[in-house]
Write an enzyme that holds these catalytic residues in place. Structure first.
Site, PDB file in Angstrom:
ATOM      1  N   ASP A 165     104.019  35.371  33.644  1.00  0.00           N
ATOM      2  CA  ASP A 165     103.203  34.193  33.378  1.00  0.00           C
ATOM      3  C   ASP A 165     103.729  32.962  34.109  1.00  0.00           C
ATOM      4  O   ASP A 165     104.920  32.635  34.047  1.00  0.00           O
ATOM      5  CB  ASP A 165     103.148  33.913  31.876  1.00  0.00           C
ATOM      6  CG  ASP A 165     102.117  32.852  31.515  1.00  0.00           C
ATOM      7  OD1 ASP A 165     101.055  32.800  32.179  1.00  0.00           O
ATOM      8  OD2 ASP A 165     102.366  32.091  30.557  1.00  0.00           O
ATOM      9  N   HIS A 166     102.815  32.278  34.817  1.00  0.00           N
ATOM     10  CA  HIS A 166     103.126  31.086  35.610  1.00  0.00           C
ATOM     11  C   HIS A 166     104.210  31.358  36.640  1.00  0.00           C
ATOM     12  O   HIS A 166     105.103  30.534  36.860  1.00  0.00           O
ATOM     13  CB  HIS A 166     103.490  29.894  34.706  1.00  0.00           C
ATOM     14  CG  HIS A 166     102.297  29.340  34.016  1.00  0.00           C
ATOM     15  ND1 HIS A 166     101.804  29.875  32.846  1.00  0.00           N
ATOM     16  CD2 HIS A 166     101.464  28.325  34.355  1.00  0.00           C
ATOM     17  CE1 HIS A 166     100.728  29.194  32.477  1.00  0.00           C
ATOM     18  NE2 HIS A 166     100.484  28.255  33.382  1.00  0.00           N
ATOM     19  N   HIS A 171      95.390  33.447  40.028  1.00  0.00           N
ATOM     20  CA  HIS A 171      94.435  34.112  39.139  1.00  0.00           C
ATOM     21  C   HIS A 171      94.792  33.815  37.690  1.00  0.00           C
ATOM     22  O   HIS A 171      95.958  33.629  37.354  1.00  0.00           O
ATOM     23  CB  HIS A 171      94.475  35.636  39.313  1.00  0.00           C
ATOM     24  CG  HIS A 171      94.041  36.111  40.647  1.00  0.00           C
ATOM     25  ND1 HIS A 171      92.724  36.162  41.042  1.00  0.00           N
ATOM     26  CD2 HIS A 171      94.766  36.567  41.702  1.00  0.00           C
ATOM     27  CE1 HIS A 171      92.648  36.642  42.275  1.00  0.00           C
ATOM     28  NE2 HIS A 171      93.873  36.882  42.707  1.00  0.00           N
ATOM     29  N   HIS A 215      99.859  34.772  44.013  1.00  0.00           N
ATOM     30  CA  HIS A 215     100.404  35.777  44.917  1.00  0.00           C
ATOM     31  C   HIS A 215      99.734  35.647  46.274  1.00  0.00           C
ATOM     32  O   HIS A 215      98.785  34.888  46.451  1.00  0.00           O
ATOM     33  CB  HIS A 215     100.233  37.187  44.350  1.00  0.00           C
ATOM     34  CG  HIS A 215      98.811  37.663  44.310  1.00  0.00           C
ATOM     35  ND1 HIS A 215      98.439  38.942  44.632  1.00  0.00           N
ATOM     36  CD2 HIS A 215      97.649  37.027  44.000  1.00  0.00           C
ATOM     37  CE1 HIS A 215      97.129  39.077  44.503  1.00  0.00           C
ATOM     38  NE2 HIS A 215      96.626  37.927  44.123  1.00  0.00           N
ATOM     39  N   GLU A 252      91.475  41.051  37.192  1.00  0.00           N
ATOM     40  CA  GLU A 252      91.883  40.012  38.134  1.00  0.00           C
ATOM     41  C   GLU A 252      90.853  38.884  38.133  1.00  0.00           C
ATOM     42  O   GLU A 252      91.198  37.706  38.182  1.00  0.00           O
ATOM     43  CB  GLU A 252      92.018  40.606  39.537  1.00  0.00           C
ATOM     44  CG  GLU A 252      92.484  39.605  40.568  1.00  0.00           C
ATOM     45  CD  GLU A 252      92.532  40.199  41.955  1.00  0.00           C
ATOM     46  OE1 GLU A 252      93.599  40.139  42.573  1.00  0.00           O
ATOM     47  OE2 GLU A 252      91.487  40.708  42.419  1.00  0.00           O
TER      48      GLU A 252
END
Length: 142
Positions: free
Chosen positions: A86-87, A48, A21, A131
């Site tokens: 996810d991914h 992350h 992100h 995170e």
């Protein structure tokens, strides 16, 4: 067993996922974004390996001995967390973040809302998003 008080239990399941992100608010100038978000405002983003703890709270069923079936919880986590996140690039692949800054706080809210739609009413207790090892957000639907 009859007449015994209802017992309340908590179940937490840990799930990991990877996503990238960029912390950037459309409500701030480029200069303000750089000042507020620093290196996390990098135009190319950053990634992350998130860890999410999903906690449910409820009465322990006297017949099954469970608050809920863990197989069901695992399925709900797959639908609410893994498939959409996810991914993925949170800002580009998840419509929710088109106008919402993809902070860990807002990610926790997104996960809460997604889980709450799937779980039986009032069962969801807490979402905890790691995170990093040092940065953790807790959201309880408030």
């Amino acid at each position: 067993m009859d007449g015994a008080p209802d017992r309340v239990g908590y179940i937490t399941r840990l799930q990991s996922f990877s996503a990238c992100h960029r912390l950037h608010s459309n409500h701030l100038s480029d200069e303000e974004n750089r000042r507020v978000f620093g290196k996390c405002n990098n135009p190319n983003g950053h990634g992350h390996n998130y860890k999410v703890e999903v906690t449910v709270r409820g009465k322990i069923d006297r017949k099954t001995g469970m608050v809920m079936n863990l197989t069901d919880l695992k399925h709900y986590i797959e639908e609410a967390i893994m498939k959409p996140l996810d991914h993925k690039n949170l800002d580009k692949d998840v419509p929710y973040f088109a106008d919402v800054v993809s902070t860990t706080e807002n990610l926790a809210v997104f996960i809460w809302d997604s889980m709450a739609k799937l779980l039986p009413t009032n069962l969801l207790y807490e979402i905890k998003v790691h995170e990093t090892d040092k940065n953790i957000v807790v959201y309880r639907g408030e």
